[in-house]
Write a protein that holds these residues in place. Structure first.
Motif, PDB file in Angstrom:
ATOM      1  N   LEU A  62       0.773  -1.131   0.182  1.00  0.00           N
ATOM      2  CA  LEU A  62       0.058  -0.052   0.185  1.00  0.00           C
ATOM      3  C   LEU A  62       0.651   1.140   0.007  1.00  0.00           C
ATOM      4  O   LEU A  62       0.730   2.170  -0.736  1.00  0.00           O
ATOM      5  N   LEU A  63       2.074   1.385   0.840  1.00  0.00           N
ATOM      6  CA  LEU A  63       2.918   2.395   0.768  1.00  0.00           C
ATOM      7  C   LEU A  63       3.569   2.589  -0.293  1.00  0.00           C
ATOM      8  O   LEU A  63       3.866   3.706  -0.857  1.00  0.00           O
ATOM      9  N   LEU A  64       4.030   1.586  -0.775  1.00  0.00           N
ATOM     10  CA  LEU A  64       4.697   1.493  -2.272  1.00  0.00           C
ATOM     11  C   LEU A  64       3.764   2.212  -3.409  1.00  0.00           C
ATOM     12  O   LEU A  64       4.523   3.044  -4.022  1.00  0.00           O
ATOM     13  N   ASP A  65       2.610   1.803  -3.390  1.00  0.00           N
ATOM     14  CA  ASP A  65       1.903   2.356  -4.582  1.00  0.00           C
ATOM     15  C   ASP A  65       1.647   3.727  -4.058  1.00  0.00           C
ATOM     16  O   ASP A  65       1.468   4.429  -5.116  1.00  0.00           O
ATOM     17  N   ALA A  66       1.400   4.114  -2.869  1.00  0.00           N
ATOM     18  CA  ALA A  66       1.431   5.554  -2.596  1.00  0.00           C
ATOM     19  C   ALA A  66       2.649   6.448  -2.952  1.00  0.00           C
ATOM     20  O   ALA A  66       2.386   7.724  -3.577  1.00  0.00           O
ATOM     21  N   PHE A  67       3.712   6.079  -2.640  1.00  0.00           N
ATOM     22  CA  PHE A  67       5.089   6.468  -3.195  1.00  0.00           C
ATOM     23  C   PHE A  67       5.184   6.560  -4.567  1.00  0.00           C
ATOM     24  O   PHE A  67       5.341   7.666  -5.328  1.00  0.00           O
ATOM     25  N   LYS A  68       4.580   5.468  -5.485  1.00  0.00           N
ATOM     26  CA  LYS A  68       4.821   5.579  -6.935  1.00  0.00           C
ATOM     27  C   LYS A  68       3.691   6.358  -7.628  1.00  0.00           C
ATOM     28  O   LYS A  68       4.031   6.824  -8.683  1.00  0.00           O
ATOM     29  N   ALA A  69       2.712   6.920  -6.789  1.00  0.00           N
ATOM     30  CA  ALA A  69       1.800   7.796  -7.304  1.00  0.00           C
ATOM     31  C   ALA A  69       1.994   9.431  -7.074  1.00  0.00           C
ATOM     32  O   ALA A  69       1.515  10.151  -7.653  1.00  0.00           O
ATOM     33  N   MET A  70       3.272   9.482  -6.231  1.00  0.00           N
ATOM     34  CA  MET A  70       3.387  10.910  -5.656  1.00  0.00           C
ATOM     35  C   MET A  70       3.850  11.916  -6.996  1.00  0.00           C
ATOM     36  O   MET A  70       4.529  11.489  -7.723  1.00  0.00           O
ATOM     37  N   GLU A  93      20.208  -3.880   3.677  1.00  0.00           N
ATOM     38  CA  GLU A  93      19.681  -4.545   2.469  1.00  0.00           C
ATOM     39  C   GLU A  93      18.311  -4.396   2.246  1.00  0.00           C
ATOM     40  O   GLU A  93      17.836  -4.022   0.951  1.00  0.00           O
ATOM     41  N   PHE A  94      17.398  -4.524   3.109  1.00  0.00           N
ATOM     42  CA  PHE A  94      15.854  -4.301   2.980  1.00  0.00           C
ATOM     43  C   PHE A  94      15.633  -2.927   2.458  1.00  0.00           C
ATOM     44  O   PHE A  94      14.904  -2.477   1.631  1.00  0.00           O
ATOM     45  N   LEU A  95      16.187  -1.829   2.992  1.00  0.00           N
ATOM     46  CA  LEU A  95      16.210  -0.453   2.699  1.00  0.00           C
ATOM     47  C   LEU A  95      16.559  -0.052   1.309  1.00  0.00           C
ATOM     48  O   LEU A  95      15.819   0.596   0.448  1.00  0.00           O
ATOM     49  N   LYS A  96      17.668  -0.781   1.062  1.00  0.00           N
ATOM     50  CA  LYS A  96      18.275  -0.623  -0.662  1.00  0.00           C
ATOM     51  C   LYS A  96      17.045  -1.073  -1.440  1.00  0.00           C
ATOM     52  O   LYS A  96      17.074  -0.508  -2.570  1.00  0.00           O
ATOM     53  N   ARG A  97      16.634  -2.475  -1.282  1.00  0.00           N
ATOM     54  CA  ARG A  97      15.463  -2.934  -2.196  1.00  0.00           C
ATOM     55  C   ARG A  97      14.501  -1.866  -2.126  1.00  0.00           C
ATOM     56  O   ARG A  97      13.825  -1.893  -3.085  1.00  0.00           O
ATOM     57  N   TYR A  98      14.000  -1.290  -0.823  1.00  0.00           N
ATOM     58  CA  TYR A  98      12.817  -0.784  -0.905  1.00  0.00           C
ATOM     59  C   TYR A  98      12.989   0.608  -1.744  1.00  0.00           C
ATOM     60  O   TYR A  98      12.192   0.934  -2.567  1.00  0.00           O
ATOM     61  N   LEU A  99      14.242   1.165  -1.808  1.00  0.00           N
ATOM     62  CA  LEU A  99      14.515   2.196  -2.583  1.00  0.00           C
ATOM     63  C   LEU A  99      14.586   2.003  -3.966  1.00  0.00           C
ATOM     64  O   LEU A  99      14.136   2.801  -4.939  1.00  0.00           O
ATOM     65  N   GLU A 101      13.041  -0.354  -5.352  1.00  0.00           N
ATOM     66  CA  GLU A 101      11.525  -0.197  -5.933  1.00  0.00           C
ATOM     67  C   GLU A 101      10.783   0.825  -6.363  1.00  0.00           C
ATOM     68  O   GLU A 101       9.853   1.095  -7.199  1.00  0.00           O
ATOM     69  N   LEU A 102      11.591   2.103  -5.821  1.00  0.00           N
ATOM     70  CA  LEU A 102      11.054   3.427  -6.113  1.00  0.00           C
ATOM     71  C   LEU A 102      11.967   4.024  -7.499  1.00  0.00           C
ATOM     72  O   LEU A 102      11.501   5.350  -7.626  1.00  0.00           O
ATOM     73  N   GLU A 103      12.655   3.445  -7.817  1.00  0.00           N
ATOM     74  CA  GLU A 103      13.732   3.983  -8.850  1.00  0.00           C
ATOM     75  C   GLU A 103      12.695   4.422 -10.168  1.00  0.00           C
ATOM     76  O   GLU A 103      11.808   3.842 -10.649  1.00  0.00           O
ATOM     77  N   GLY A 104      12.817   5.749 -10.328  1.00  0.00           N
ATOM     78  CA  GLY A 104      12.484   6.514 -11.567  1.00  0.00           C
ATOM     79  C   GLY A 104      10.893   7.063 -10.917  1.00  0.00           C
ATOM     80  O   GLY A 104      10.096   7.785 -11.872  1.00  0.00           O
ATOM     81  N   PRO A 109      16.371   9.054  -2.129  1.00  0.00           N
ATOM     82  CA  PRO A 109      16.858   8.688  -0.748  1.00  0.00           C
ATOM     83  C   PRO A 109      17.452  10.159  -0.250  1.00  0.00           C
ATOM     84  O   PRO A 109      17.946  10.962  -1.256  1.00  0.00           O
ATOM     85  N   THR A 110      17.644  10.004   1.044  1.00  0.00           N
ATOM     86  CA  THR A 110      18.145  11.319   1.509  1.00  0.00           C
ATOM     87  C   THR A 110      18.896  11.142   2.951  1.00  0.00           C
ATOM     88  O   THR A 110      18.360  10.291   3.669  1.00  0.00           O
ATOM     89  N   SER A 111      20.147  11.585   3.258  1.00  0.00           N
ATOM     90  CA  SER A 111      20.702  11.369   4.415  1.00  0.00           C
ATOM     91  C   SER A 111      20.128  11.999   5.588  1.00  0.00           C
ATOM     92  O   SER A 111      19.832  13.228   5.452  1.00  0.00           O
ATOM     93  N   ILE A 112      19.981  11.456   6.969  1.00  0.00           N
ATOM     94  CA  ILE A 112      19.309  12.121   7.843  1.00  0.00           C
ATOM     95  C   ILE A 112      20.152  12.165   9.298  1.00  0.00           C
ATOM     96  O   ILE A 112      19.629  12.628  10.122  1.00  0.00           O
ATOM     97  N   LYS A 113      21.236  11.797   9.045  1.00  0.00           N
ATOM     98  CA  LYS A 113      22.149  11.672  10.269  1.00  0.00           C
ATOM     99  C   LYS A 113      22.400  13.369  10.759  1.00  0.00           C
ATOM    100  O   LYS A 113      22.802  14.046   9.794  1.00  0.00           O
ATOM    101  N   ILE A 114      22.215  13.288  12.158  1.00  0.00           N
ATOM    102  CA  ILE A 114      22.241  14.704  12.707  1.00  0.00           C
ATOM    103  C   ILE A 114      23.719  14.423  13.617  1.00  0.00           C
ATOM    104  O   ILE A 114      23.668  13.692  14.648  1.00  0.00           O
TER     105      ILE A 114
END
Length: 240
Positions: A62-70, A93-99, A101-104, A109-114
């Protein structure tokens, strides 16, 4: 000292959200998908999500579909072992696969380290390795050469009135609920929208703001999302 910053809005998972959804870690993704639909339709300028998607959940589809429609430029938290020792190999590795999936799509991705100084206080912008995605504040805006590799001070703003916060902050469930979403859409139109957690036990930072008597109330720590909001405002104001 400012009355209120009007270009940046925070939308948060808080303790009430956790009670509503029954999920703490990871947070509920269905409510995020529903909220993103509202924010996207409202015409936000950009969306930054300070949440790591590093393990599977039943509502990932559901969330991936929402991201793809943005249609709105959207930036999703990224971390690896080099920048965040709390993430392990499997999570990365899961995070990389998740991102992947959203290629295109509009989601990048963005870095969030403070970064914090030796005394644990967040005073300065974070130095990132060259291989890291753009830093959160920089990703959400047009490139600003002054902030490329910037490691100087964070320009925190103080509220002119301690009863009025520097940034508007809304609970994420209010954007997922059709009964309130339509009214709240006006608060995110043309704004940079930051989404993350506001919890009593996670992602909180000591800041120089705490040194100003009464500036931060009883809880002297600031959520990471708000630290990012101050840096984003600093960039928008071109304030080196």
């Amino acid at each position: 000292v400012v009355e209120k910053e009007d270009e940046v809005v925070m939308i948060v998972y808080n303790e009430d959200t956790l009670k509503l959804t029954g999920q703490r870690s990871p947070v509920d993704r269905t409510i995020l998908a529903q909220s993103l639909e509202t924010i996207d339709a409202a015409g936000a300028r950009s969306i930054g999500i300070d949440i790591l998607f590093d393990m599977p959940q039943e509502d990932d589809g559901l969330l991936l579909d929402a991201f793809k429609a943005m249609k709105t430029p959207t930036f999703l938290a990224y971390a690896d072992v080099e920048t965040n020792p709390e993430i392990d190999y499997a999570q990365h590795e899961f995070l990389k696969r998740y991102l992947d999936e959203l290629e295109g799509t509009q989601v990048k991705p963005t870095s969030i380290k403070i970064a914090t100084d030796g005394d644990g206080v967040a005073r300065r912008w974070t130095r990132l390795p060259d291989s890291a995605p753009p830093f959160f504040a920089i990703a959400l805006t047009k490139p600003n050469p002054k902030f490329a590799g910037y490691e100087g001070a964070i320009r925190y703003h103080l509220p002119a009135n301690t009863d009025v916060p520097v940034f508007d902050k809304f609970a994420i469930e209010t954007f997922a609920d059709p009964a309130t979403a339509e009214v709240l859409a006006a608060f995110v139109k043309d704004k940079h929208v930051l989404i993350g957690g506001d919890f009593i036990d996670r992602d909180r930072f000591e800041t120089p703001v705490a040194l100003v008597e009464g500036a931060a109330g009883e809880d002297k720590k600031m959520i990471g999302l708000e630290v990012h909001a101050h840096m984003l405002t600093q960039l928008l104001n071109d304030d080196i």
